[in-house]
Design an enzyme around this catalytic site. Sequence first.
Site, mmCIF file in Angstrom:
data_model
loop_
_atom_site.group_PDB
_atom_site.id
_atom_site.type_symbol
_atom_site.label_atom_id
_atom_site.label_comp_id
_atom_site.label_asym_id
_atom_site.label_seq_id
_atom_site.Cartn_x
_atom_site.Cartn_y
_atom_site.Cartn_z
ATOM 1 N N ASP A 81 -13.914 -2.036 2.084
ATOM 2 C CA ASP A 81 -13.065 -2.250 3.259
ATOM 3 C C ASP A 81 -13.875 -1.804 4.486
ATOM 4 O O ASP A 81 -14.539 -2.616 5.142
ATOM 5 C CB ASP A 81 -11.762 -1.453 3.075
ATOM 6 C CG ASP A 81 -10.850 -1.414 4.298
ATOM 7 O OD1 ASP A 81 -11.222 -1.964 5.350
ATOM 8 O OD2 ASP A 81 -9.748 -0.809 4.222
ATOM 9 N N GLY A 94 -4.440 -4.766 5.523
ATOM 10 C CA GLY A 94 -3.412 -4.583 6.541
ATOM 11 C C GLY A 94 -3.683 -3.327 7.336
ATOM 12 O O GLY A 94 -4.420 -2.438 6.887
ATOM 13 N N LYS A 147 -2.875 4.893 -2.591
ATOM 14 C CA LYS A 147 -3.873 5.644 -1.829
ATOM 15 C C LYS A 147 -4.266 6.856 -2.669
ATOM 16 O O LYS A 147 -3.385 7.529 -3.241
ATOM 17 C CB LYS A 147 -3.272 6.091 -0.494
ATOM 18 C CG LYS A 147 -3.043 4.929 0.479
ATOM 19 C CD LYS A 147 -4.360 4.340 0.945
ATOM 20 C CE LYS A 147 -4.166 3.464 2.181
ATOM 21 N NZ LYS A 147 -5.456 2.954 2.678
ATOM 22 N N SER A 194 0.853 -1.175 0.000
ATOM 23 C CA SER A 194 0.000 0.000 0.000
ATOM 24 C C SER A 194 0.899 1.239 0.000
ATOM 25 O O SER A 194 1.723 1.406 0.892
ATOM 26 C CB SER A 194 -0.885 -0.020 1.258
ATOM 27 O OG SER A 194 -1.675 1.141 1.339
ATOM 28 N N GLU A 231 -11.009 0.621 -3.992
ATOM 29 C CA GLU A 231 -11.373 0.234 -2.632
ATOM 30 C C GLU A 231 -12.035 1.404 -1.914
ATOM 31 O O GLU A 231 -11.502 2.522 -1.901
ATOM 32 C CB GLU A 231 -10.086 -0.197 -1.913
ATOM 33 C CG GLU A 231 -10.249 -0.643 -0.473
ATOM 34 C CD GLU A 231 -8.904 -1.046 0.159
ATOM 35 O OE1 GLU A 231 -7.893 -1.133 -0.576
ATOM 36 O OE2 GLU A 231 -8.870 -1.256 1.386
ATOM 37 N N LYS A 254 -10.191 -7.635 6.837
ATOM 38 C CA LYS A 254 -9.288 -7.293 7.936
ATOM 39 C C LYS A 254 -9.903 -7.886 9.197
ATOM 40 O O LYS A 254 -11.039 -7.546 9.558
ATOM 41 C CB LYS A 254 -9.189 -5.776 8.120
ATOM 42 C CG LYS A 254 -8.442 -5.044 7.020
ATOM 43 C CD LYS A 254 -8.451 -3.552 7.276
ATOM 44 C CE LYS A 254 -7.727 -2.805 6.157
ATOM 45 N NZ LYS A 254 -7.953 -1.344 6.242
ATOM 46 N N LYS A 261 -0.817 -0.873 -4.535
ATOM 47 C CA LYS A 261 -2.067 -0.158 -4.208
ATOM 48 C C LYS A 261 -1.721 1.290 -3.938
ATOM 49 O O LYS A 261 -0.880 1.579 -3.077
ATOM 50 C CB LYS A 261 -2.719 -0.807 -2.985
ATOM 51 C CG LYS A 261 -3.766 0.036 -2.271
ATOM 52 C CD LYS A 261 -4.508 -0.802 -1.232
ATOM 53 C CE LYS A 261 -4.711 -0.055 0.082
ATOM 54 N NZ LYS A 261 -5.416 -0.886 1.085
ATOM 55 N N ASP A 294 -7.101 2.939 -3.351
ATOM 56 C CA ASP A 294 -7.874 2.926 -2.101
ATOM 57 C C ASP A 294 -8.168 4.365 -1.701
ATOM 58 O O ASP A 294 -7.250 5.143 -1.451
ATOM 59 C CB ASP A 294 -7.074 2.217 -0.999
ATOM 60 C CG ASP A 294 -7.858 2.074 0.304
ATOM 61 O OD1 ASP A 294 -9.036 2.489 0.360
ATOM 62 O OD2 ASP A 294 -7.273 1.536 1.277
HETATM 63 O O1 OSB Z 1 -7.514 1.322 4.211
HETATM 64 O O2 OSB Z 1 -6.322 -0.388 3.879
HETATM 65 C C1 OSB Z 1 -6.530 0.660 4.494
HETATM 66 C C2 OSB Z 1 -3.611 1.383 6.815
HETATM 67 C C3 OSB Z 1 -4.260 1.888 7.922
HETATM 68 C C4 OSB Z 1 -5.622 2.022 7.872
HETATM 69 C C5 OSB Z 1 -6.330 1.653 6.740
HETATM 70 C C6 OSB Z 1 -5.678 1.127 5.627
HETATM 71 C C7 OSB Z 1 -4.284 1.029 5.677
HETATM 72 C C8 OSB Z 1 -3.472 0.578 4.557
HETATM 73 C C9 OSB Z 1 -2.143 -0.005 4.897
HETATM 74 O O3 OSB Z 1 -3.773 0.741 3.400
HETATM 75 C C10 OSB Z 1 -2.122 -1.445 4.713
HETATM 76 C C11 OSB Z 1 -0.911 -2.112 5.285
HETATM 77 O O4 OSB Z 1 -0.832 -2.357 6.501
HETATM 78 O O5 OSB Z 1 -0.038 -2.450 4.496
HETATM 79 MG MG MG Z 2 -8.594 0.287 2.744
#
Ligand code: OSB
Ligand code: MG
Length: 369
Positions: free
Chosen positions: A239, A291, A163, A135, A214, A263, A161, A189
Amino acid sequence: MNIDGVELRRARLPLVAPFQTSFGTEYERDVLLVRVVTADAQGWGECVAGAEPLYCAEYVDGAADVIERFLLPALAAAGPLNATEVAPLLSSYKGHPMAKGALEMAVLDAELRLAGVSFGTRLGAVRSRVPAGVSVGIMASVPALLDAVDAYLDQGYARIKLKIQPGWDIEPVRAVRERFGADVLLQVDANTAYSLADAAHLAELDDYGLLLIEQPLGEDDLADHAALARQIRTPVCLDESITSAKTAVDALDMGACSIVNIKAGRVGGYLAAVAVHDVCLARGAAVWCGGMLETGLGRAANVALAGLPGFTLPGDTSASDRFFAQDITAPFVLTDGTLSVPTGAGLGVDVLPDVLAEVTTSTRWLPFR
Ligand code: OSB
Ligand code: MG
């Protein structure tokens, strides 16, 4: 299992680089760890709640409070227990899935260590290695993003991925596609940053062959996600909205999504996560493992979960060094873009006592009797 007591431990791990999402920027991981102690074993749980209630309503101080004030007393009053009893015992308390999930994880780990069974075996993993996605946060500029993606691809990550948020969406996706080509597995995402009024804008992402988008809209906006899914070609993945197997069924049945990010913390634990997996698999919907900046403890459990048959897309199961220069367990490392599912009893990883001591900011012992 007869539990003697539980240690709540807070630890602070600096991130290798700030991690920016549409809801904020994180510089360190302030994590709550739960250690369940019995006469013959101990088990570790990791609470994935963030420092502030920005991703969801839970936050780490609140999780510690609800555990101490309500959840642990309910478990202590129950007498001997096993992991499958944890969620039912806590169900009269509304919400707080991350706090509940951390407790269940610790009980499950202790129980499995005693039985000599791995998390992967217990949850139903069918793979010994799982593909690792990464991510990638929102960056100060497109060139900075391209450098970061370049480095992750060099390391062998199987999927990227990005953001996104309004003002950082089409252009970074276009730039990554232009630079790295059509073959890179790529997804985005939004962490709820858009509304249905943005549908035409989000449809511009259709040109870039994304695996999925996402959580573009709000946590409660299932009907709007269904409307959006009819207006864009990029598959919608949820998510934040998926809080249980029931919401997964409803979201899939109403067309709010076709893919689910699982998750464990968001649905109340790894056993509930398996149930979400099962309903998605039964409906032919792909899932992948999300994650939450986990330490090696949570990462071990995530990798085990990601070994289940329905996890057909690479997860946010990145190597430990994606976030931490020094993890509290032996690090998870990439081999050919994959992580191996631990095979030892329980989580199959152990904390490094010296490292843990160094990053610990507080501990609290809560005896059961
Ligand atoms: O939306 O997937 C998410 C991290 C913290 C809170 C929400 C998200 C995330 C990530 C990181 O995208 C995912 C990771 O731990 O690699
Ligand atoms: Mg997410």
